[in-house]
Design an enzyme around this catalytic site. Structure first.
Site, short mmCIF file in Angstrom:
data_model
loop_
_atom_site.label_atom_id
_atom_site.label_comp_id
_atom_site.label_asym_id
_atom_site.label_seq_id
_atom_site.Cartn_x
_atom_site.Cartn_y
_atom_site.Cartn_z
CB ILE A 153 -0.86 -0.48 1.36
CG1 ILE A 153 -2.07 -1.34 1.32
CG2 ILE A 153 -1.76 1.30 1.40
CD1 ILE A 153 -2.64 -1.65 0.14
CG ASP A 154 3.86 3.08 3.58
OD1 ASP A 154 3.14 3.51 2.76
OD2 ASP A 154 4.38 2.90 4.10
CG LEU A 155 6.44 -0.51 -2.00
CD1 LEU A 155 6.91 -1.72 -2.09
CD2 LEU A 155 7.61 0.51 -1.97
#
Length: 425
Positions: free
Chosen positions: A193-195
């Site tokens: 999700i961060d990436l």
């Protein structure tokens, strides 16, 4: 290694061919950990001059995310970095500024005057309290692109909540759909999700820069982990929204294609798919004449039939694949046109035949490591005319503070005073 911070006119194609598609773009990086730094690293690799702002003496949180084994094996005793930090902060310059000091805030405002883009991932409203939020900086520079990354976005009842990858993955449904059938929810092996939020932000920044060429105005970009996660539900989200179908965990399997899964060979695992009736027949031919009967078996005649009899298909394939090694099966499947591939360890992945010709591992020179080098993953997207490139290793905390302040017009005496007063490092 890095271009001067002052604006310059790029008038020939050779400028972009030399520096990359974002040559001449200046970025003020107020991010830390992963989503934001990943976005700004992509901007830097594409040619932008990215100045990363860090806390004096501390730096980005991820500088400290290492164990004693990594420190002993990899880094010099006085180094202030980690492999985690290194994976998303190359090609940047670092300034260490105390944002709690009015003089530090003034430096940020001066930087904003000459920058095209600001990227930040503070809790919504925090930078407004410091006087360097979008409203303040857009008055200083109406052309500024201000990209914010947060857990839930700048509006809504959860706006003030901190964002974390695994929490967003849980709330958006990602964990619910990930894991073995009947097993516990499982997070992806990396902070997906961060990436992806970082990649969405990178694309949005590039789009906003394009729009600015015609409108002459900057704008605010508001991205969040939660919204990224919801968008990544793609076909599963579409099925729920339109027919109310709740998703379930399928392990490595596919909810609407069978077979399309991981199977156990004699020594390891392989992923094989048959996405059409023709491919199903091809796979049965690979297995041998005794399996030809399954080409006409009414349980497996069409993909919907195979989906309905998923367990029977899996049993047939696992039984057959267990008779030989992954290498043997890869050789047998090579010329069939079927989708297949071994489940590689990282060792095998980074020694894949495609890695070297596609330059997916690069070696950087750095004073921080014992060997004087640092190996990093290469740039995954290639440009035919304006190639992106890695401009340098991850910086030390405040490594470029004096350099950037000098470019802003600060004298050596004033820089020394700011350091003595602990405004900068």
């Amino acid at each position: 290694m890095f271009r001067n911070l002052q604006r310059r006119c790029l008038s020939t194609s050779s400028d972009f061919q030399k520096h990359g598609p974002l040559a001449g773009i200046k970025v003020l990086d107020l991010t830390r950990v992963l989503a934001g730094p990943f976005a700004t690293q992509m901007l830097a690799d594409a040619g932008a001059d990215v100045v990363k702002i860090e806390i004096p003496g501390i730096g980005d949180d991820t500088r400290h995310w290492k164990d004693s084994a990594e420190q002993k094996q990899m880094w010099n005793d006085d180094s202030d970095t980690s492999l985690y930090f290194s994976c998303c902060n190359r090609s940047k310059r670092s300034m260490a500024i105390n944002l709690k000091d009015p003089k530090g805030v003034e430096i940020i405002k001066k930087l904003a005057k000459v920058c095209d883009v600001v990227v930040e991932n503070y809790l919504p409203g925090k930078l407004d309290q410091l006087g360097i939020g979008y409203e303040a900086l857009s008055k200083i520079n109406p052309q500024i692109i201000f990209s914010s990354i947060s857990g839930y976005g700048s509006t809504g009842p959860y706006a003030k909540r901190a964002g974390y990858d695994v929490i967003a993955a849980a709330e958006c449904g990602m964990l619910h759909i990930t894991g073995e059938r009947g097993g516990l929810p499982v997070k992806p092996g990396v902070a997906l999700i961060d990436l992806c939020t970082g990649m969405y932000s990178y694309g949005a920044i590039a789009s906003a820069l394009y729009a600015r060429q015609y409108t002459g105005k900057g704008q605010k970009i508001d991205a969040s982990l939660m919204e990224t996660g919801l968008s990544l539900m793609v076909n599963l989200g579409s099925s729920y929204l339109n027919v109310g179908k709740e998703a379930v965990r399928f392990g490595c399997g596919h909810p609407s294609i069978v077979p399309y899964d991981t199977f156990t060979c004699s020594d390891a695992h392989i992923v094989v798919g048959a996405t059409s009736n023709r491919q199903w027949a091809t796979l049965m031919k690979v297995f041998g004449e005794e399996h030809h009967k399954y080409m006409e078996d009414p349980r497996f005649a069409t993909n919907p039939d195979r989906v309905a009899h998923r367990k029977e298909v899996e049993d047939i394939l696992n039984t057959e694949f267990s008779k030989a090694s992954v290498a043997d099966w890869c050789e047998r499947l090579e010329s069939t046109g079927l989708p297949f591939g071994p489940v590689n360890t990282l060792e095998r992945a980074f020694s894949h035949p495609q890695v070297e010709p596609r330059k997916m591992v690069e070696t950087l020179t750095t004073k921080a490591s014992k060997s004087g080098t640092l190996r990093v993953a290469g740039i995954p997207v290639k440009y035919s005319d304006t190639p992106a490139s890695i401009k340098g290793p991850p910086p030390g905390i405040g490594e470029h503070t004096s350099q950037v302040l000098s470019e802003l017009g600060y004298t050596s005496e004033l820089i020394a005073d700011l350091k003595s007063a602990n405004v900068v490092q």
